[in-house]
Design a protein around this motif. Structure first.
Motif, PDB file in Angstrom:
ATOM      1  N   TYR A 132      -6.831  -2.572   5.298  1.00 14.01           N
ATOM      2  CA  TYR A 132      -5.530  -2.088   4.856  1.00 14.01           C
ATOM      3  C   TYR A 132      -4.749  -3.107   4.031  1.00 14.01           C
ATOM      4  CZ  TYR A 132      -6.509   1.131   8.695  1.00 14.01           C
ATOM      5  OH  TYR A 132      -7.098   2.046   9.545  1.00 14.01           O
ATOM      6  N   GLN A 146       2.455   3.244   0.163  1.00 17.00           N
ATOM      7  CA  GLN A 146       1.325   3.796   0.890  1.00 17.00           C
ATOM      8  C   GLN A 146       0.788   2.823   1.930  1.00 17.00           C
ATOM      9  OE1 GLN A 146      -2.114   4.504  -1.520  1.00 17.00           O
ATOM     10  NE2 GLN A 146      -3.227   5.629   0.041  1.00 17.00           N
ATOM     11  N   HIS A 147       0.937   1.549   1.692  1.00 19.57           N
ATOM     12  CA  HIS A 147       0.300   0.560   2.550  1.00 19.57           C
ATOM     13  C   HIS A 147       1.316  -0.336   3.253  1.00 19.57           C
ATOM     14  CE1 HIS A 147      -3.203   1.779   0.154  1.00 19.57           C
ATOM     15  NE2 HIS A 147      -3.885   1.426   1.211  1.00 19.57           N
ATOM     16  N   HIS A 152      -2.424   2.831   9.403  1.00 24.38           N
ATOM     17  CA  HIS A 152      -3.108   3.899  10.116  1.00 24.38           C
ATOM     18  C   HIS A 152      -4.357   4.325   9.362  1.00 24.38           C
ATOM     19  CE1 HIS A 152      -1.542   6.896   7.250  1.00 24.38           C
ATOM     20  NE2 HIS A 152      -0.392   6.228   7.308  1.00 24.38           N
ATOM     21  N   GLU A 153      -5.231   5.025  10.060  1.00 26.23           N
ATOM     22  CA  GLU A 153      -6.574   5.307   9.567  1.00 26.23           C
ATOM     23  C   GLU A 153      -6.614   6.201   8.337  1.00 26.23           C
ATOM     24  OE1 GLU A 153      -6.851   4.759  14.088  1.00 26.23           O
ATOM     25  OE2 GLU A 153      -5.433   5.602  12.632  1.00 26.23           O
ATOM     26  N   ASP A 154      -5.575   6.984   8.103  1.00 32.90           N
ATOM     27  CA  ASP A 154      -5.577   7.907   6.968  1.00 32.90           C
ATOM     28  C   ASP A 154      -5.162   7.262   5.654  1.00 32.90           C
ATOM     29  OD1 ASP A 154      -6.414   9.971   8.581  1.00 32.90           O
ATOM     30  OD2 ASP A 154      -4.376  10.648   9.040  1.00 32.90           O
ATOM     31  N   MET A 155      -4.792   5.998   5.690  1.00 33.79           N
ATOM     32  CA  MET A 155      -4.424   5.311   4.449  1.00 33.79           C
ATOM     33  C   MET A 155      -5.627   5.247   3.516  1.00 33.79           C
ATOM     34  SD  MET A 155      -1.966   2.192   5.698  1.00 33.79           S
ATOM     35  CE  MET A 155      -0.222   2.490   6.000  1.00 33.79           C
ATOM     36  N   GLY A 156      -5.381   5.482   2.239  1.00 35.00           N
ATOM     37  CA  GLY A 156      -6.467   5.473   1.270  1.00 35.00           C
ATOM     38  C   GLY A 156      -7.048   4.082   1.053  1.00 35.00           C
ATOM     39  N   ARG A 157      -8.245   4.065   0.501  1.00 40.66           N
ATOM     40  CA  ARG A 157      -8.889   2.790   0.195  1.00 40.66           C
ATOM     41  C   ARG A 157      -8.144   2.068  -0.926  1.00 40.66           C
ATOM     42  NH1 ARG A 157     -15.357   4.382   0.047  1.00 40.66           N
ATOM     43  NH2 ARG A 157     -15.584   4.695   2.321  1.00 40.66           N
ATOM     44  N   GLN A 254     -15.504   9.912  13.233  1.00 38.31           N
ATOM     45  CA  GLN A 254     -14.088   9.565  13.111  1.00 38.31           C
ATOM     46  C   GLN A 254     -13.933   8.060  12.911  1.00 38.31           C
ATOM     47  OE1 GLN A 254     -11.523  11.698  13.000  1.00 38.31           O
ATOM     48  NE2 GLN A 254     -12.850  13.482  13.313  1.00 38.31           N
ATOM     49  N   ASN A 257      -8.606   2.725  14.543  1.00 39.02           N
ATOM     50  CA  ASN A 257      -8.103   1.369  14.710  1.00 39.02           C
ATOM     51  C   ASN A 257      -8.361   0.935  16.147  1.00 39.02           C
ATOM     52  OD1 ASN A 257      -7.083   1.246  12.105  1.00 39.02           O
ATOM     53  ND2 ASN A 257      -4.984   1.764  12.703  1.00 39.02           N
ATOM     54  N   LYS A 343      -3.899   7.435  16.741  1.00 37.72           N
ATOM     55  CA  LYS A 343      -5.059   8.325  16.611  1.00 37.72           C
ATOM     56  C   LYS A 343      -6.007   8.164  17.793  1.00 37.72           C
ATOM     57  CE  LYS A 343      -8.912   9.678  13.662  1.00 37.72           C
ATOM     58  NZ  LYS A 343      -9.629   9.513  12.382  1.00 37.72           N
TER      59      LYS A 343
END
Length: 373
Positions: A132, A146-147, A152-157, A254, A257, A343
Motif C-alpha cells: 500500500y 486513494q492511499h 485496506h485490501e480493496d485499494m488499487g495497485r 481472498q 491484511n 475484512k
C-alpha cells in the motif's frame, strides 16, 4: 506413503512466519487435523529450530527448477496445501520479480504437473502491507486520496512494478484448479535468525551493542513516527491466519491484511524496549537532526561477534540477522502505518495480540533460543 488427509508444504519454514505456520498447524484446535508437515528451506536446519515443528525438514533451492523437481516430485502425490512464506530481497525490483516469481513458479509447476487432478488444493501466499505504500509517499506515484491510512485490501495497485503483484497474478492464474489466500502482514515480530526483515532482532542487536559500548540507545526516526501510530504483526497471529484461510471455505480466493489489531507509538514502544533490554531511555532529540542508525552500525560487526562469544550465543553474523536500513526507513514515514483488519473479522478471523506483550514475549523467546543475551 502418508495416510494423513492433509499434507502441508511450508516454504520458508525457518523464517518468523514459516515457523509460526508450522506451530499453528500443530495446534489441537486446528480444523481438518492432524496434518503431515514438510518444512522447506534453502539451507540446513539451524540449531535453534524445534524438531517437533515439522515431520520432515527438506532443503532445496527453489530458484533451481531441476533441484526443485528432484526434491518435490516424489511428494506431489501427498502435498495438499502450500504455505508460502519465502522471500528474496535483491538490489532492484526487477531482481525481486525475477527471483521470487521463479521460486513460486517452480514449486507450483512441480506440484501440479505430476498428478491429475491436482493433489495440491490451496496456496497461502504471504506478501505484505508495504504493497500500500512503498514508494508512494516518496515519489508521488499514487492518488493520495486513494492511499491514505488505514490501508485496506480493496485499494488499487500502485502504478509501478512490484513482485507482490506478479506472485498474486501467478496463484490466480491457476483458476479453479487451485484456490488461494493472500496474506499481507505489517511489521512481523517473531523469533528467527533467517528472516530478511526482522525488526525485533535488529533492535535487540542494536541495544546490546549500545550496552556493551556504553552508548545511548537513540531512536533513528523522525518526530512524526515517534508520536503517531503504527501497527505490527505477531508471527503467531500470522501463522493462525494462514492456517485459518487454508481450512475455511469462505476465505478461499481472498486477500487479507494481518496485524495485531491495535496500534502503538514508537515513543511508547521505545520505553518498553529500553525496559526489556536494560538500556536507558533517551528521548527524541528534536533539535539535533535525525540519528543515522545505519551509519552508526556499519562497523559494529566485530562488537557483535564479541558479544556472541562472551555470552555463549548461537553463532550469528550481525550483517545476516539485522535490517538497519529497513527499520530506519519505516521510522521516517510522514504518515501513520495503520492497516485495517475489518475484512478479516467480517470473514470470521478474530486473531489478535497486544503489541506491547508481543514484543516482550518474543524478546523472551530470542533469549530462550540463545540468539540474544
Amino acid at each position: 506413503m502418508a495416510t494423513t488427509q492433509n499434507c502441508a508444504l511450508i516454504v520458508g519454514v525457518t523464517g518468523m512466519a514459516g515457523l509460526s505456520i508450522a506451530q499453528a498447524l500443530r495446534s489441537p484446535t486446528v480444523q481438518r487435523g492432524p496434518w503431515l508437515i514438510y518444512g522447506a528451506a534453502r539451507r540446513p536446519k539451524p540449531t535453534w529450530f524445534p524438531s517437533s515443528a515439522v515431520d520432515h525438514y527438506i532443503t532445496f533451492d527453489a530458484v533451481n527448477f531441476d533441484e526443485t523437481h528432484t526434491t518435490l516430485s516424489p511428494l506431489s502425490s501427498q502435498i495438499t496445501h502450500v504455505f508460502w512464506a519465502a522471500i528474496h530481497v535483491g538490489r532492484t525490483e526487477d531482481d525481486n520479480i525475477k527471483v521470487n516469481s521463479a521460486m513460486l513458479s517452480n514449486v507450483l509447476k512441480v506440484l501440479t504437473g505430476h498428478t491429475q487432478p491436482n493433489k495440491v488444493r490451496h496456496v497461502t501466499l504471504q506478501t505484505g502491507t508495504s504493497q500500500y505504500i512503498d514508494l508512494v509517499y516518496f515519489m508521488g506515484f499514487a492518488d493520495s486520496a486513494q492511499h491514505k491510512p488505514p490501508f485496506h485490501e480493496d485499494m488499487g495497485r500502485l502504478p509501478y512494478p512490484h513482485f507482490y503483484h506478479v506472485l498474486e497474478d501467478m496463484v490466480k492464474s491457476y483458476g479453479s484448479d487451485l484456490t488461494y489466500s493472500i496474506h499481507r502482514p505489517s511489521i512481523i515480530i517473531g523469533a528467527s535468525t533467517r528472516s530478511v526483515y526482522n525488526f525485533l532482532l535488529t533492535l535487540a542487536v542494536y541495544a546490546e551493542i549500545c550496552k556493551y559500548q556504553n552508548a545511548p540507545f537513540k531512536y533513528p526516526g523522525n518526530k512524526y513516527t515517534w508520536e503517531h501510530f503504527c501497527d505490527m504483526t505477531d508471527a503467531r497471529v500470522l501463522g493462525e491466519q494462514h492456517v485459518w484461510s487454508a481450512t475455511n471455505e469462505k476465505a478461499k480466493n481472498q486477500v487479507f491484511n494481518c496485524t495485531n489489531g491495535d496500534v502503538f507509538s514508537w515513543r511508547k514502544m521505545w520505553g518498553v524496549l529500553c525496559e526489556e533490554f536494560g538500556v536507558e531511555f533517551v528521548p527524541l532529540d528534536e533539535g539535533g537532526g535525525l540519528f543515522d542508525l545505519v551509519e552508526s552500525m556499519k562497523d559494529k560487526g566485530e562488537v557483535w561477534d564479541k558479544i556472541v562469544e562472551e555470552k555463549g550465543l548461537v553463532k550469528t553474523k550481525m550483517e545476516e540477522i539485522t535490517c538497519f536500513v529497513a527499520f530506519q526507513y519505516v521510522t521516517r514515514f510522514n504518515f501513520q502505518m495503520v492497516n485495517s483488519m475489518n475484512k478479516s473479522k467480517e470473514f470470521g478471523f478474530f486473531g489478535y495480540a497486544d503489541s506491547f506483550k508481543t514484543v516482550r514475549f518474543w524478546i523472551g523467546k530470542l533469549r530462550d533460543m540463545k540468539i540474544i543475551p
